[in-house]
Design an enzyme around this catalytic site. Structure first.
Site, mmCIF file in Angstrom:
data_model
loop_
_atom_site.group_PDB
_atom_site.id
_atom_site.type_symbol
_atom_site.label_atom_id
_atom_site.label_comp_id
_atom_site.label_asym_id
_atom_site.label_seq_id
_atom_site.Cartn_x
_atom_site.Cartn_y
_atom_site.Cartn_z
ATOM 1 N N GLU A 16 -16.495 -3.563 41.933
ATOM 2 C CA GLU A 16 -15.429 -3.725 42.551
ATOM 3 C C GLU A 16 -15.072 -5.345 42.471
ATOM 4 O O GLU A 16 -15.916 -6.095 42.923
ATOM 5 C CB GLU A 16 -15.641 -3.483 43.881
ATOM 6 C CG GLU A 16 -14.454 -3.548 44.908
ATOM 7 C CD GLU A 16 -14.897 -2.972 46.388
ATOM 8 O OE1 GLU A 16 -15.717 -3.463 46.935
ATOM 9 O OE2 GLU A 16 -13.767 -2.364 46.847
ATOM 10 N N GLU B 154 -17.796 3.068 55.732
ATOM 11 C CA GLU B 154 -16.695 3.177 54.663
ATOM 12 C C GLU B 154 -16.855 1.915 54.128
ATOM 13 O O GLU B 154 -16.750 0.756 54.260
ATOM 14 C CB GLU B 154 -15.147 2.802 55.446
ATOM 15 C CG GLU B 154 -14.784 3.970 56.575
ATOM 16 C CD GLU B 154 -14.640 5.219 56.047
ATOM 17 O OE1 GLU B 154 -14.614 5.506 54.790
ATOM 18 O OE2 GLU B 154 -14.537 6.017 56.705
ATOM 19 N N LYS C 231 -16.865 -6.550 66.072
ATOM 20 C CA LYS C 231 -17.382 -7.785 65.451
ATOM 21 C C LYS C 231 -16.374 -7.846 64.112
ATOM 22 O O LYS C 231 -16.637 -7.207 63.079
ATOM 23 C CB LYS C 231 -18.596 -7.784 64.830
ATOM 24 C CG LYS C 231 -19.011 -9.358 64.330
ATOM 25 C CD LYS C 231 -19.576 -8.844 62.935
ATOM 26 C CE LYS C 231 -19.894 -10.161 62.019
ATOM 27 N NZ LYS C 231 -18.366 -10.807 61.834
ATOM 28 N N CYS D 59 -9.789 -1.567 49.508
ATOM 29 C CA CYS D 59 -11.021 -0.710 49.227
ATOM 30 C C CYS D 59 -10.560 0.544 48.108
ATOM 31 O O CYS D 59 -11.257 0.921 47.359
ATOM 32 C CB CYS D 59 -11.835 -0.104 50.268
ATOM 33 S SG CYS D 59 -10.516 0.431 51.425
HETATM 34 P P1 NAD Z 1 -18.636 -7.489 53.869
HETATM 35 O O1 NAD Z 1 -19.563 -6.453 53.608
HETATM 36 O O2 NAD Z 1 -19.146 -8.730 53.404
HETATM 37 O O3 NAD Z 1 -18.432 -7.788 55.378
HETATM 38 C C1 NAD Z 1 -17.794 -6.705 56.484
HETATM 39 C C2 NAD Z 1 -18.511 -7.179 57.731
HETATM 40 O O4 NAD Z 1 -19.906 -7.050 57.852
HETATM 41 C C3 NAD Z 1 -17.850 -8.512 58.168
HETATM 42 O O5 NAD Z 1 -17.636 -8.680 59.394
HETATM 43 C C4 NAD Z 1 -19.356 -9.135 57.955
HETATM 44 O O6 NAD Z 1 -19.255 -10.412 58.850
HETATM 45 C C5 NAD Z 1 -20.301 -8.396 58.238
HETATM 46 N N1 NAD Z 1 -21.714 -8.529 57.995
HETATM 47 C C6 NAD Z 1 -21.922 -9.564 56.945
HETATM 48 N N2 NAD Z 1 -23.424 -9.430 56.702
HETATM 49 C C7 NAD Z 1 -23.742 -8.459 57.846
HETATM 50 C C8 NAD Z 1 -25.088 -8.080 58.330
HETATM 51 N N3 NAD Z 1 -26.129 -8.362 57.621
HETATM 52 N N4 NAD Z 1 -25.285 -7.089 59.085
HETATM 53 C C9 NAD Z 1 -24.154 -6.540 59.692
HETATM 54 N N5 NAD Z 1 -22.839 -7.029 59.442
HETATM 55 C C10 NAD Z 1 -22.654 -7.977 58.607
HETATM 56 O O7 NAD Z 1 -17.259 -7.149 53.521
HETATM 57 P P2 NAD Z 1 -15.807 -8.053 53.437
HETATM 58 O O8 NAD Z 1 -16.185 -8.905 52.323
HETATM 59 O O9 NAD Z 1 -15.493 -8.534 54.692
HETATM 60 O O10 NAD Z 1 -14.807 -7.009 53.067
HETATM 61 C C11 NAD Z 1 -14.821 -6.497 51.547
HETATM 62 C C12 NAD Z 1 -15.671 -5.308 51.464
HETATM 63 O O11 NAD Z 1 -14.982 -4.265 52.314
HETATM 64 C C13 NAD Z 1 -15.087 -4.646 49.938
HETATM 65 O O12 NAD Z 1 -16.415 -4.283 49.485
HETATM 66 C C14 NAD Z 1 -14.391 -3.440 50.237
HETATM 67 O O13 NAD Z 1 -14.419 -2.394 49.404
HETATM 68 C C15 NAD Z 1 -14.986 -3.047 51.676
HETATM 69 N N6 NAD Z 1 -13.611 -2.265 52.258
HETATM 70 C C16 NAD Z 1 -14.101 -1.025 52.597
HETATM 71 C C17 NAD Z 1 -12.959 -0.371 53.047
HETATM 72 C C18 NAD Z 1 -13.009 1.388 53.176
HETATM 73 O O14 NAD Z 1 -12.605 1.807 54.264
HETATM 74 N N7 NAD Z 1 -14.052 2.017 52.485
HETATM 75 C C19 NAD Z 1 -11.962 -0.799 53.646
HETATM 76 C C20 NAD Z 1 -11.676 -2.187 53.493
HETATM 77 C C21 NAD Z 1 -12.658 -2.781 52.804
#
Ligand code: NAD
Length: 501
Positions: free
Chosen positions: A400, A265, A190, A299
């Protein structure tokens, strides 16, 4: 005489249409509802339309993955067959490099050059795990006692749910997908709703490369409906998630229902620490790349720049001069170094953090505004921003931002530098710039982070070499992706004991 015409400038991709990928077929969502992604640089064009999956659609994808796993057609296939699929996927990605890069740049809004790097790293990761697929082995305990032999076997964990964010949609899906497929798991992926395109392309490429029906399924829709359904499903054995710490916690709670294996992650607030004896020119370039790559939506972004007091003024001056040269603009323009942020809501988040920095009396040295005027008005462009004299307790130093906003924090000596660097709930990455090897290694040992760079930022191990494990200490996550460890996460260990009579 021939007249030479300049090659046409690349354009954003438009008009793509995707369907759900379930059991090897393109399937319309049960509701018929579609979503769209518009180009974040101008909002003028629709990059793609894609399905809004319901819980029923998600269940169908999960059941297809379950059936494909339980049939043994993939999980029990000879390792060379799985390896060959991954290798062919790598070859196909390389053959489609330019088109995929343009699609990736169009959906994320990152400069075309950065998108090109992400695509080629994606191919490298498939190729790497194609190799490791041929080297999955357990251990034998042969002489602990004389009348028994112990065997430690490795087996695929089962059906894997993969949930990814929008900042590196192709690469972060592949960090999970490639090792999971290498060991024999089947997957339901997803992607984030801003960036569905390259994940659907990965599904297509893997299918063309020979992944049997049901082995790779892609479903799109809201996190609450689709992501939560995957995380909570009793038919899913493991969930591999990349995203924010907050959603990671929700995924953990949902996964608890059937005690799924999880890897997370999550976010970061990584310190980039510059000592007075460093190669300052190199550190300036590292700091620039560290915070403004992908408009700070990384990230591991070096969002806290810790500078030793004695070189603070000189360093900041050099750094600001470089930042003035960062061209912000259309991702398709080859001279662009920074594109828009991904969405209106992300722009709002950045604006609210800049307000907080101003309210808390950090010194705004540069930027601090949305970019306006021709070429900017219709997109989500923000100025590369620098706050100086930031106190590490301020919100802009602790939370962040995920945007092009740097917090500069002066420090007196190595002890204070390390203390400030570790004073965060995150622990994803850190960098240290110094010519003193003793100091560099003391810092590397003392910092609580999963990745440490010495005299570089974002170098090998993050976006570079697939051999180096990637993941976080503290609230930056659980588990490690990439490398051998990144494959272990998708395997169960079974101990078999043989008693000799
Ligand atoms: P997010 O947490 O909002 O969403 C991530 C994914 O989770 C999306 O596909 C979203 O649709 C899904 N999601 C949302 N609510 C959910 C739920 N209740 N249950 C299951 N899935 C759900 O993150 P984002 O805004 O897409 O990305 C930014 C964040 O990702 C930042 O905090 C960043 O630090 C983190 N990030 C971490 C890494 C790493 O490797 N550590 C890499 C890239 C991004």
């Amino acid at each position: 005489m021939t007249t030479e015409t300049a090659p046409a400038a690349p354009q954003a991709v438009t008009g793509k249409e995707y369907q759900l990928l379930i059991n090897g077929q393109q399937v319309a969502p049960k509701s018929g509802e579609m979503m769209e992604r518009r180009y974040p640089a101008n909002n003028d064009v629709t990059v793609a339309k894609f399905p809004k999956a319901s819980e029923e659609d998600v269940d169908a994808a999960i059941e297809a993955a379950r059936k494909a796993f339980d049939s043994g057609g993939w999980s029990n296939a000879p390792a060379r067959n799985r390896s060959a699929v991954l290798r062919r996927a790598a070859d196909k990605i390389r053959a489609e490099q330019n088109d995929l890069a343009r699609l990736l740049a169009s959906e994320v809004g990152k400069p075309l050059s950065e998108a090109g790097i992400e695509v080629s790293l994606t191919a490298d990761v498939f190729e790497y795990y194609a190799g490791l697929a041929l080297d999955i082995k357990g251990q034998v305990v042969s002489n602990y006692v004389s009348d028994a032999i112990g065997m430690i076997l490795k087996e695929p964990v089962g059906v894997v749910g993969i949930i990814t964010p929008w900042n590196f949609p192709m690469l972060l899906a592949t960090w999970k997908l490639a090792p999971a497929l290498a060991v024999g798991c089947t997957c339901v992926i997803k992607p984030a709703t801003y960036t569905p395109c390259t994940t659907y392309e990965l599904g297509r490429i893997l299918t063309e490369a020979g992944a049997p029906a049901g082995v790779v399924n892609v479903v799109t829709g809201s996190g609450k409906t689709v992501g939560d359904r995957i995380a909570a499903s009793p038919l899913v054995d493991k969930v591999a998630f990349t995203g924010s710490t907050e959603v990671g916690q929700q995924v953990m709670r949902a996964a608890a229902s059937n005690v799924k294996k999880i890897s997370l992650e999550l976010g970061g607030k990584s310190p980039n620490i510059v000592f007075a004896d460093a190669n300052l020119q190199g550190a300036v370039i590292g700091a620039l790349f560290g915070i403004y790559m992908n408009a700070g939506q990384v990230c591991q972004a070096g969002s806290r720049l810790l500078v030793e007091e004695s070189v603070h003024d000189q360093f900041l001056n050099m750094f600001s001069n470089f930042v003035n040269g960062v061209k912000v603009g259309d991702p398709m323009d080859p001279s662009t170094r920074m594109g828009p942020v991904v969405s209106d809501s992300q722009l709002g988040t950045v604006e609210s953090y800049v307000k907080s920095g101003n309210d808390e009396k950090a010194t705004l040295v540069r930027g601090g505004k949305r970019l306006t005027g021709e070429g900017y008005d219709k997109g989500y462009f923000y100025e590369p921003t620098i706050f100086d004299q930031v106190d590490n307790r301020m919100k802009i130093a602790q939370e962040e931002i995920f945007g092009p906003v740097l917090s500069v924090i002066p420090f007196k000596d190595a002890d204070e530098g390390l203390r400030l660097a570790n004073d965060t709930m995150y622990g994803l990455a850190a960098a240290v710039w110094t010519k003193d090897i003793d100091r560099a290694f003391k810092f590397a040992k003392g910092i609580k982070a999963g990745t440490v760079w010495i005299n570089s930022y974002h170098a090998a191990g993050t976006l570079g070499v697939p051999l180096m494990p990637f993941g976080g200490y503290k609230q930056s996550g659980i588990g490690r992706e990439l490398g051998q460890e990144g494959m272990e996460m998708f395997m169960e260990t079974k101990s078999v004991s043989l008693k000799l009579n």
